[in-house]
Design a protein around this motif. Structure first.
Motif, PDB file in Angstrom:
ATOM      1  N   ALA A 161       1.865  -7.124  -9.896  1.00  0.00           N
ATOM      2  CA  ALA A 161       0.585  -6.588 -10.353  1.00  0.00           C
ATOM      3  C   ALA A 161       0.511  -5.110  -9.999  1.00  0.00           C
ATOM      4  O   ALA A 161       0.993  -4.679  -8.952  1.00  0.00           O
ATOM      5  CB  ALA A 161      -0.570  -7.341  -9.698  1.00  0.00           C
ATOM      6  N   ALA A 162      -0.111  -4.340 -10.874  1.00  0.00           N
ATOM      7  CA  ALA A 162      -0.326  -2.915 -10.628  1.00  0.00           C
ATOM      8  C   ALA A 162      -1.750  -2.710 -10.130  1.00  0.00           C
ATOM      9  O   ALA A 162      -2.700  -3.251 -10.695  1.00  0.00           O
ATOM     10  CB  ALA A 162      -0.084  -2.114 -11.898  1.00  0.00           C
ATOM     11  N   HIS A 163      -1.877  -1.915  -9.077  1.00  0.00           N
ATOM     12  CA  HIS A 163      -3.173  -1.685  -8.429  1.00  0.00           C
ATOM     13  C   HIS A 163      -3.409  -0.183  -8.363  1.00  0.00           C
ATOM     14  O   HIS A 163      -2.799   0.510  -7.548  1.00  0.00           O
ATOM     15  CB  HIS A 163      -3.135  -2.296  -7.025  1.00  0.00           C
ATOM     16  CG  HIS A 163      -4.400  -2.166  -6.243  1.00  0.00           C
ATOM     17  ND1 HIS A 163      -5.096  -3.263  -5.779  1.00  0.00           N
ATOM     18  CD2 HIS A 163      -5.093  -1.080  -5.796  1.00  0.00           C
ATOM     19  CE1 HIS A 163      -6.162  -2.844  -5.098  1.00  0.00           C
ATOM     20  NE2 HIS A 163      -6.171  -1.523  -5.102  1.00  0.00           N
ATOM     21  N   PHE A 164      -4.290   0.313  -9.226  1.00  0.00           N
ATOM     22  CA  PHE A 164      -4.522   1.756  -9.305  1.00  0.00           C
ATOM     23  C   PHE A 164      -5.944   2.124  -8.885  1.00  0.00           C
ATOM     24  O   PHE A 164      -6.908   1.502  -9.311  1.00  0.00           O
ATOM     25  CB  PHE A 164      -4.279   2.266 -10.726  1.00  0.00           C
ATOM     26  CG  PHE A 164      -2.831   2.287 -11.116  1.00  0.00           C
ATOM     27  CD1 PHE A 164      -1.970   3.232 -10.572  1.00  0.00           C
ATOM     28  CD2 PHE A 164      -2.326   1.349 -12.009  1.00  0.00           C
ATOM     29  CE1 PHE A 164      -0.630   3.246 -10.919  1.00  0.00           C
ATOM     30  CE2 PHE A 164      -0.982   1.365 -12.369  1.00  0.00           C
ATOM     31  CZ  PHE A 164      -0.132   2.318 -11.821  1.00  0.00           C
ATOM     32  N   HIS A 165      -6.033   3.171  -8.066  1.00  0.00           N
ATOM     33  CA  HIS A 165      -7.318   3.789  -7.755  1.00  0.00           C
ATOM     34  C   HIS A 165      -7.519   4.948  -8.729  1.00  0.00           C
ATOM     35  O   HIS A 165      -6.559   5.565  -9.187  1.00  0.00           O
ATOM     36  CB  HIS A 165      -7.352   4.264  -6.312  1.00  0.00           C
ATOM     37  CG  HIS A 165      -7.520   3.148  -5.335  1.00  0.00           C
ATOM     38  ND1 HIS A 165      -8.575   3.077  -4.456  1.00  0.00           N
ATOM     39  CD2 HIS A 165      -6.774   2.031  -5.105  1.00  0.00           C
ATOM     40  CE1 HIS A 165      -8.469   1.973  -3.736  1.00  0.00           C
ATOM     41  NE2 HIS A 165      -7.385   1.324  -4.111  1.00  0.00           N
ATOM     42  N   ASP A 166      -8.783   5.233  -9.022  1.00  0.00           N
ATOM     43  CA  ASP A 166      -9.089   6.206 -10.068  1.00  0.00           C
ATOM     44  C   ASP A 166      -9.551   7.554  -9.505  1.00  0.00           C
ATOM     45  O   ASP A 166     -10.352   8.251 -10.117  1.00  0.00           O
ATOM     46  CB  ASP A 166     -10.165   5.635 -10.996  1.00  0.00           C
ATOM     47  CG  ASP A 166     -10.096   6.236 -12.401  1.00  0.00           C
ATOM     48  OD1 ASP A 166      -9.017   6.722 -12.788  1.00  0.00           O
ATOM     49  OD2 ASP A 166     -11.111   6.210 -13.108  1.00  0.00           O
ATOM     50  N   THR A 167      -9.012   7.904  -8.357  1.00  0.00           N
ATOM     51  CA  THR A 167      -9.426   9.116  -7.644  1.00  0.00           C
ATOM     52  C   THR A 167      -9.349  10.365  -8.519  1.00  0.00           C
ATOM     53  O   THR A 167     -10.235  11.223  -8.493  1.00  0.00           O
ATOM     54  CB  THR A 167      -8.540   9.311  -6.395  1.00  0.00           C
ATOM     55  OG1 THR A 167      -8.401   8.053  -5.720  1.00  0.00           O
ATOM     56  CG2 THR A 167      -9.141  10.335  -5.450  1.00  0.00           C
ATOM     57  N   ARG A 168      -8.274  10.474  -9.276  1.00  0.00           N
ATOM     58  CA  ARG A 168      -8.053  11.659 -10.114  1.00  0.00           C
ATOM     59  C   ARG A 168      -8.129  11.334 -11.612  1.00  0.00           C
ATOM     60  O   ARG A 168      -7.595  12.044 -12.450  1.00  0.00           O
ATOM     61  CB  ARG A 168      -6.710  12.301  -9.753  1.00  0.00           C
ATOM     62  CG  ARG A 168      -6.748  12.903  -8.347  1.00  0.00           C
ATOM     63  CD  ARG A 168      -5.357  13.178  -7.785  1.00  0.00           C
ATOM     64  NE  ARG A 168      -5.462  13.763  -6.451  1.00  0.00           N
ATOM     65  CZ  ARG A 168      -5.643  13.039  -5.334  1.00  0.00           C
ATOM     66  NH1 ARG A 168      -5.738  11.718  -5.399  1.00  0.00           N
ATOM     67  NH2 ARG A 168      -5.736  13.644  -4.160  1.00  0.00           N
TER      68      ARG A 168
ATOM     69  N   SER B 152       0.829  -1.207   0.000  1.00  0.00           N
ATOM     70  CA  SER B 152       0.000   0.000   0.000  1.00  0.00           C
ATOM     71  C   SER B 152       0.865   1.259   0.000  1.00  0.00           C
ATOM     72  O   SER B 152       2.033   1.220   0.372  1.00  0.00           O
ATOM     73  CB  SER B 152      -0.920   0.007   1.234  1.00  0.00           C
ATOM     74  OG  SER B 152      -1.757  -1.116   1.245  1.00  0.00           O
ATOM     75  N   THR B 153       0.264   2.371  -0.387  1.00  0.00           N
ATOM     76  CA  THR B 153       0.934   3.685  -0.448  1.00  0.00           C
ATOM     77  C   THR B 153       2.289   3.590  -1.144  1.00  0.00           C
ATOM     78  O   THR B 153       3.288   4.115  -0.673  1.00  0.00           O
ATOM     79  CB  THR B 153       1.079   4.324   0.964  1.00  0.00           C
ATOM     80  OG1 THR B 153       1.845   3.471   1.816  1.00  0.00           O
ATOM     81  CG2 THR B 153      -0.280   4.585   1.573  1.00  0.00           C
ATOM     82  N   ALA B 154       2.307   2.921  -2.275  1.00  0.00           N
ATOM     83  CA  ALA B 154       3.566   2.745  -3.013  1.00  0.00           C
ATOM     84  C   ALA B 154       4.027   4.026  -3.696  1.00  0.00           C
ATOM     85  O   ALA B 154       5.215   4.164  -4.023  1.00  0.00           O
ATOM     86  CB  ALA B 154       3.407   1.638  -4.055  1.00  0.00           C
ATOM     87  N   PHE B 155       3.106   4.956  -3.915  1.00  0.00           N
ATOM     88  CA  PHE B 155       3.436   6.216  -4.588  1.00  0.00           C
ATOM     89  C   PHE B 155       3.236   7.428  -3.673  1.00  0.00           C
ATOM     90  O   PHE B 155       4.110   8.284  -3.579  1.00  0.00           O
ATOM     91  CB  PHE B 155       2.560   6.398  -5.834  1.00  0.00           C
ATOM     92  CG  PHE B 155       2.809   5.387  -6.911  1.00  0.00           C
ATOM     93  CD1 PHE B 155       3.754   5.632  -7.910  1.00  0.00           C
ATOM     94  CD2 PHE B 155       2.098   4.190  -6.959  1.00  0.00           C
ATOM     95  CE1 PHE B 155       3.974   4.707  -8.925  1.00  0.00           C
ATOM     96  CE2 PHE B 155       2.318   3.259  -7.973  1.00  0.00           C
ATOM     97  CZ  PHE B 155       3.256   3.519  -8.953  1.00  0.00           C
TER      98      PHE B 155
ATOM     99  N   ALA C 225       0.382  -0.759  -5.009  1.00  0.00           N
ATOM    100  CA  ALA C 225      -0.833   0.045  -5.057  1.00  0.00           C
ATOM    101  C   ALA C 225      -0.612   1.547  -4.962  1.00  0.00           C
ATOM    102  O   ALA C 225       0.124   2.038  -4.105  1.00  0.00           O
ATOM    103  CB  ALA C 225      -1.768  -0.385  -3.928  1.00  0.00           C
ATOM    104  N   ASP C 226      -1.335   2.248  -5.845  1.00  0.00           N
ATOM    105  CA  ASP C 226      -1.490   3.696  -5.761  1.00  0.00           C
ATOM    106  C   ASP C 226      -2.749   3.931  -4.932  1.00  0.00           C
ATOM    107  O   ASP C 226      -3.823   4.200  -5.452  1.00  0.00           O
ATOM    108  CB  ASP C 226      -1.626   4.285  -7.166  1.00  0.00           C
ATOM    109  CG  ASP C 226      -1.804   5.793  -7.162  1.00  0.00           C
ATOM    110  OD1 ASP C 226      -1.418   6.430  -6.167  1.00  0.00           O
ATOM    111  OD2 ASP C 226      -2.345   6.329  -8.150  1.00  0.00           O
ATOM    112  N   THR C 227      -2.609   3.819  -3.630  1.00  0.00           N
ATOM    113  CA  THR C 227      -3.739   3.721  -2.706  1.00  0.00           C
ATOM    114  C   THR C 227      -4.691   4.906  -2.766  1.00  0.00           C
ATOM    115  O   THR C 227      -5.910   4.742  -2.645  1.00  0.00           O
ATOM    116  CB  THR C 227      -3.216   3.538  -1.270  1.00  0.00           C
ATOM    117  OG1 THR C 227      -2.308   2.420  -1.248  1.00  0.00           O
ATOM    118  CG2 THR C 227      -4.346   3.304  -0.285  1.00  0.00           C
TER     119      THR C 227
END
Length: 298
Positions: free
Chosen positions: A203-210, A141-144, A175-177
């Motif tokens: 695996a890449a885990h992206f949230h679509d917040t922006r 988590s919080t990788a970015f 993850a881009d948490t």
């Protein structure tokens, strides 16, 4: 253009997608949702988590969900600590996800331990699980970016990933948490991880917040990543990450990949049926691009 012939979709809707819902989603609805996702061609998914019902009441039916999990699918369950792992071992599950935040503050808010303390606890657990022939997934988590500390140093993320790989984790879900990453950051981190850890699934885990998730996935593809965490209907959010909205929508990712000639094995019409099943049970309307354009549930 660097594109793989195939990509694997890891569906996280039943777990990550539903965990933040305030109103309990009926267990039978969850079971049908999972079965229909499998019918759409999904071969790997996070189906539930063995966490404290006090903190995440939505997951209180974890054992029952595992008992009803579909055959022919890698059904992954999340367990954050020793107590959760012990509950997993009482079930038929053979695939476990553990998780740690690169950010100490996020980790403490999430599981009341520092990143180092979590890692120390999890390393022997991973060894034990591997001895018992489990597939082990480490969710980073919080990788970015972190909602409390801001931008995370890239080398810190790589270092944590390396420690999990050396501990025996089969896969890293990075993850881009809170959905703050941009394509240049995605390409940079995943290029380095692919070079650094060639023997580990990533695996890449992206949230679509922006609304940058699809662009970040495209950049990750260019970096050699062919495994992506997605959530049907764009469901999701993290109860311990203020501002974290839904995961990138499975249907939008599948549409994009298939149109680019990257095979996913997922049938969009069948996937829509899964979203139709869960849509009436969740707190917000499904507004993802492909789903809206393909019609609303009856």
């Amino acid at each position: 253009m660097n594109l793989p012939k195939k990509a694997t979709i890891i569906e996280v809707g039943p777990r990550d997608g539903l965990q933040n819902e305030q109103k309990f989603v009926d267990t039978e609805v969850k079971k049908e949702f999972i079965r229909q996702l499998a019918s759409s061609g999904i071969k790997e998914m996070e189906i539930t988590s063995f966490v404290s019902p006090k903190w995440v009441p939505q997951m209180r039916d974890a054992a029952e969900i595992v008992h009803a999990s579909p055959a022919g699918v890698r059904n992954i369950v999340l367990a954050p600590n020793r107590r959760g792992i012990d509950r997993v071992l009482e079930t038929s599950s053979k695939a476990v996800a553990v998780f740690v935040g690169v950010s100490n503050t996020f980790n403490k808010k999430n599981i009341n331990k520092s990143t180092e303390e979590s890692l120390k606890e999890l390393k022997p657990i991973i060894s034990e699980l591997k001895e018992k022939d489990f597939f082990v997934r480490a969710c980073i988590s919080t990788a970015f970016y972190c909602p409390y500390e801001g931008k995370v140093v890239e080398s810190d993320t790589i270092s944590l990933c390396r420690e999990f790989a050396e501990a025996g984790a089969d896969e890293l879900s990075v993850a881009d948490t809170i959905g703050m990453a941009v394509p240049t950051e995605s390409f940079s981190l995943f290029s380095k991880l692919k070079k650094e850890l060639p023997g580990t699934l990533i695996a890449a885990h992206f949230h679509d917040t922006r609304k940058t998730a699809l662009a970040n996935i495209f950049s990750a593809l260019q970096a050699g990543i062919d495994r992506f965490d997605t959530s049907a209907g764009g469901l999701g959010g993290c109860p311990f990450a203020p501002g974290a909205t839904g995961n990138v929508a499975t249907e939008d990712v599948v549409y994009m990949l298939e149109r680019m000639g990257v095979e996913t094995g997922v049938d969009l019409d069948e996937l829509k049926k899964a979203i139709d099943l869960v849509a009436p049970a969740v707190s917000r309307p499904i507004t993802t691009g492909y789903y809206q354009l393909s019609g609303k549930p009856n």
